[in-house]
Design a protein around this motif. Sequence first.
Motif, PDB file in Angstrom:
ATOM      1  N   SER A 163      -0.640   4.149  -2.964  1.00  0.00           N
ATOM      2  CA  SER A 163      -0.830   2.889  -2.035  1.00  0.00           C
ATOM      3  C   SER A 163      -2.025   2.160  -2.128  1.00  0.00           C
ATOM      4  CB  SER A 163      -0.793   3.456  -0.573  1.00  0.00           C
ATOM      5  OG  SER A 163      -1.746   4.322  -0.081  1.00  0.00           O
ATOM      6  N   TYR A 197      -0.763   5.048 -14.603  1.00  0.00           N
ATOM      7  CA  TYR A 197      -0.342   3.976 -13.494  1.00  0.00           C
ATOM      8  C   TYR A 197      -0.132   2.763 -13.942  1.00  0.00           C
ATOM      9  CZ  TYR A 197      -3.197   7.311 -10.855  1.00  0.00           C
ATOM     10  OH  TYR A 197      -3.573   8.510 -10.244  1.00  0.00           O
ATOM     11  N   ALA A 215       6.476   6.237  -2.176  1.00  0.00           N
ATOM     12  CA  ALA A 215       5.637   5.356  -3.154  1.00  0.00           C
ATOM     13  C   ALA A 215       4.785   6.022  -4.227  1.00  0.00           C
ATOM     14  CB  ALA A 215       4.548   4.338  -2.419  1.00  0.00           C
ATOM     15  N   VAL A 238       4.774   0.659  -4.855  1.00  0.00           N
ATOM     16  CA  VAL A 238       3.505   0.861  -4.482  1.00  0.00           C
ATOM     17  C   VAL A 238       3.399   0.058  -3.127  1.00  0.00           C
ATOM     18  CG1 VAL A 238       1.032  -0.043  -4.602  1.00  0.00           C
ATOM     19  CG2 VAL A 238       2.406   0.120  -6.758  1.00  0.00           C
ATOM     20  N   GLN A 254       7.596   1.399 -10.589  1.00  0.00           N
ATOM     21  CA  GLN A 254       6.586   2.217  -9.580  1.00  0.00           C
ATOM     22  C   GLN A 254       6.658   1.409  -8.347  1.00  0.00           C
ATOM     23  OE1 GLN A 254       3.302   4.895 -11.170  1.00  0.00           O
ATOM     24  NE2 GLN A 254       2.833   2.819 -12.015  1.00  0.00           N
ATOM     25  N   GLU A 265       6.222  -2.995 -11.511  1.00  0.00           N
ATOM     26  CA  GLU A 265       5.859  -2.311 -10.022  1.00  0.00           C
ATOM     27  C   GLU A 265       6.885  -3.208  -8.845  1.00  0.00           C
ATOM     28  OE1 GLU A 265       1.454  -0.528 -10.739  1.00  0.00           O
ATOM     29  OE2 GLU A 265       1.756  -2.609 -10.017  1.00  0.00           O
ATOM     30  N   TYR A 323      -7.325  -4.403  -7.526  1.00  0.00           N
ATOM     31  CA  TYR A 323      -6.312  -4.102  -8.212  1.00  0.00           C
ATOM     32  C   TYR A 323      -5.547  -5.160  -8.985  1.00  0.00           C
ATOM     33  CZ  TYR A 323      -2.326  -1.221  -9.837  1.00  0.00           C
ATOM     34  OH  TYR A 323      -1.268  -0.740 -10.154  1.00  0.00           O
ATOM     35  N   TYR A 356       6.094  -3.858  -4.940  1.00  0.00           N
ATOM     36  CA  TYR A 356       5.345  -3.840  -3.553  1.00  0.00           C
ATOM     37  C   TYR A 356       6.013  -3.825  -2.405  1.00  0.00           C
ATOM     38  CZ  TYR A 356       2.278  -4.906  -7.610  1.00  0.00           C
ATOM     39  OH  TYR A 356       1.753  -5.094  -8.662  1.00  0.00           O
TER      40      TYR A 356
END
Length: 513
Positions: free
Chosen positions: A237, A269, A234, A223, A221, A168, A253, A170
């Motif tokens: 979120s 996810y 995204a 985020v 991914q 991921e 998370y 961010y």
Amino acid sequence: MLHVRLTPCRTAVSIAVVLTFGLALTSVAQPSTSYAGTNLELTRIAGNSRIETAAEVAQHFWPRPNVVFVARYDVAADALAAGSLDEGPILLARPDGIGNDVSLEYLRSKHPSQVIALGGQGAVPDAVLQEFAQAAAGASTVRIQGENRQETSLEIAKRSAQGKCPTEIYLAGAFGADGQGSPDAVAAGALSNPLLLVSESSGLTANQRQYVDSCVAQGTQVVQLGGRNLHYPAAFSLDGANRYETAAAISGYAQSSRVWQPMLSAFGYGVSGANKGEAPARTRVIVARGDNFADAIVAGSVPFASILLTNSQTLAEAAGGMLLGNSANSTVYIFGGEGAVAASVEQEIISALQGNWIPWRLRPTISEPENCPVTKPEWESQGLQHVALVGLRCVSRDIGGFQWISGKRGNPNTDSGEHPRGLAIDLPIAGAGPWSSQAAIDYGNRIVSYFTANGELLHVKYIIFRNTIYQASWFEGELMKEPELATNVTQDHFDHVHISFFDPAELEMMEQP
């Protein structure tokens, strides 16, 4: 886009994915505090300045680092972007070298093999970098920098990912309201994958976009952290209604890899976790001031820690909700002295961990409701039963400003609901401004909070405002219909707050075994 965000729930705040963890905070003057007969672990870490606090954090969590990062003390961006780096602590430094003694002393005692500057010459000049390296007994030096804070965050992200595309990436605002950085980036220190700081106005730089696009093509991914539009699609979120809720959502998370990985994987996810170092037996949680995050700048360097933000004088509801009842598996650290996080907040944290904390919003404010005075005699003749009259008198005294009220209406023999029986009141919000204005919405929410906080004393059955129904003496909103589908401002309760009360006979029947 999927949003993992906080929703109001009973007397605590929960996350869409519910997790169990605790807070972390520490203090130089105050070592870890034990509480007789409990399993609480609470520590406060603080120095006389943010530079000293950063050094104390390093001392507490990094006793033998091989690498030490150095960032400018008064511009948080570079340190915030470095939260995903798991190689060592982050020390803060003044560019002019004044006040860096405590950081130099840490280096003299630890002898890391490498000192890495975060940012360019304006952030950490070569002279300061060399002084730090010499204090570490001749450590090698490296500089991670870009043309601006966004580009520096990109270079930090590449180092964090070790040349590979992470699971991921961010995205958080690069500047925030005051130019110092987004509070969402503070909480992002709990996450193990890279963070990119993105311009809130123009989005990713060309280099950032190229990097993100290439990784997305390989399955990464994206985020988004916080509710601001950062101009890139995204996968989902992590956000809340404010910085405190967003921090709780992000921290929850971050811990999800331990508890909820099977569930998240089943939904497709990617899961990030605090994978820095060996996981402690108890979850670490850092609590720091949210409106001035000087003490939280380096929180991302703490291995296996979640980061919660709070108000200075009262525990933020989102933080308290996450801590509620988690004393058995949480080690809490408070970052900053009592001027940043008050002693009263520390006591609230203890109450939350023990499971008996109630948010300020839900604490009763009425001791003897029967003593609430009559404010407008004409309202006494609207056919309301005594229980509704008491509620009206109290809210008129404590909040007031109502241009009109609606009480009993309809035929109790043929019409349903509480209005025909004199057990409901409608309170307008127009006195604060147009119904759609933020002032009017805040006014309505204040009325809702008043009746949820005093629900038991005033025998409140439920409250309705803006298509949302709130049950009696807790705060669990259930959307009646999507707000954008509202067809009538009054019927859908956008211009007033509706409060229904229990009939005394109903309460008596409910109390019978």
